[in-house]
Design an enzyme around this catalytic site. Structure first.
Site, short mmCIF file in Angstrom:
data_model
loop_
_atom_site.label_atom_id
_atom_site.label_comp_id
_atom_site.label_asym_id
_atom_site.label_seq_id
_atom_site.Cartn_x
_atom_site.Cartn_y
_atom_site.Cartn_z
N GLY A 155 1.46 36.61 69.22
CA GLY A 155 2.02 37.70 68.42
C GLY A 155 3.08 37.19 67.47
N SER B 95 4.58 38.77 63.43
CA SER B 95 5.45 39.89 63.06
C SER B 95 6.31 40.31 64.23
CB SER B 95 4.61 41.08 62.58
OG SER B 95 3.79 41.58 63.63
N GLY B 96 7.28 41.19 63.94
CA GLY B 96 8.07 41.82 64.98
C GLY B 96 8.84 40.84 65.86
N ASP C 214 -1.86 34.10 66.65
CA ASP C 214 -1.96 35.48 66.16
C ASP C 214 -3.27 35.63 65.41
OD1 ASP C 214 -1.35 38.07 64.81
OD2 ASP C 214 0.69 37.67 65.51
N ASP D 287 -8.07 36.03 68.44
CA ASP D 287 -8.24 37.45 68.73
C ASP D 287 -8.14 37.60 70.24
OD1 ASP D 287 -9.04 40.02 69.22
OD2 ASP D 287 -10.93 39.90 68.10
N LEU D 288 -7.04 38.17 70.73
CA LEU D 288 -6.80 38.22 72.16
C LEU D 288 -7.63 39.27 72.89
CD1 LEU D 288 -2.95 37.60 72.33
CD2 LEU D 288 -4.84 35.97 72.46
N TYR E 159 -1.16 52.11 77.25
CA TYR E 159 -0.09 51.21 76.83
C TYR E 159 0.86 50.93 77.99
CZ TYR E 159 3.54 49.12 73.97
OH TYR E 159 4.47 48.26 73.45
#
Length: 266
Positions: free
Chosen positions: A12, A15-16, A36, A50-51, A115
């Site tokens: 990841g 971003s973020g 990522d 691609d996870l 989530y």
């Protein structure tokens, strides 16, 4: 610098929190491999993956290579995506659940619940593996930051609505990647080595006080403030425990909304 010569992988990373963690780790002297779907420009090396695809994960693992000192699992999908997709990415295949769609249907896991379930599962998996690689000097912990100002915050608010808004009121503001990345970097460093033993496999809230707020209300601890002289009374320890003890929270109710998994070698 606390991480000179260390090779650290961040998923990841584009971003973020992932992107900020890459920046923080590099500032501490580490060589960072970013994983990522989108280019991670700040990383020293980038591996596309691609996870949600086991074949892509296997290819990325081979491309990353050996000699890794720490792995920061930060990639995740928001609850606006389908339940099956969220569970695949946020906790790949849920390990034991090979048919994610059927699992979601059988257990009535909708998109919003998926989530939280993926994050709760990640926390439990981390706890269960607290000793798995002990003989190799590998430790594993989680960080739970709650709502954070990242590209998926709007998705979380859209799905969770009032709950997300209320969480942010408790915290005064959403967190930022800059609030979280230093803790992730610290957990990758040698000075954090004693976060182990009974605490190894722990989940560390880094959420502006939200975790403490939830626990305080769940246990009814407000009386300690409302009755400041209560602890000076002739209460036995047993009577004090009897007042607050029966209300220990479940993991689902007390954990922060988000979490990342950090695996660190010697």
């Amino acid at each position: 610098m606390r991480l000179p010569g260390k090779k650290i992988v961040v998923t990841g990373a584009a971003s973020g929190i992932g992107a900020e963690t890459v920046k923080e780790l590099k500032g501490e002297g580490a060589t960072v491999v970013g994983v990522d779907r989108n280019p991670a420009d700040g990383a020293d090396h980038f591996v596309r993956a691609d996870l949600s695809d086991p074949a892509s994960i296997a290819h990325a693992a081979a491309a990353v290579g050996g000699g890794i000192d720490a792995l920061c699992n930060i990639a995740g999908l928001p609850p606006t995506r389908s339940a099956a997709a969220v569970l695949r990415v946020n906790f790949p295949g849920l390990r034991a659940f090979t048919e994610v769609e059927k699992y979601c249907e059988a257990h009535r896991v909708d998109d919003a619940r998926s989530y939280f379930l993926s994050k709760e599962t990640l926390i439990v998996w981390t706890m269960l593996n607290r000793w798995t690689w002990r003989d190799r000097g590998i430790r594993m912990n989680c960080v739970s930051p709650g709502p954070v100002q990242t590209p998926i915050l709007a998705d979380c608010i859209q799905t969770l609505g009032a709950r997300a808004e209320e969480d942010m009121k408790v915290m005064d503001r959403p967190g930022t990647p800059e609030d979280i990345a230093p803790l992730v970097a610290f957990l990758c460093s040698s000075p954090s080595a004693w976060i182990r033993g009974t605490n190894r496999g722990t989940n560390i809230p880094c959420d502006g006080g939200m975790y403490a707020h939830v626990l305080t209300h769940m246990h009814g601890f407000e009386w300690l403030v409302a009755e400041p002289l209560a602890l000076n009374r002739a209460w036995s320890f047993g009577s004090l425990c009897g007042r607050v003890g029966p209300r220990w929270p479940t993991l689902r109710d007390s954990c922060s909304a988000r979490c990342s998994n950090i695996v660190v070698g010697r």
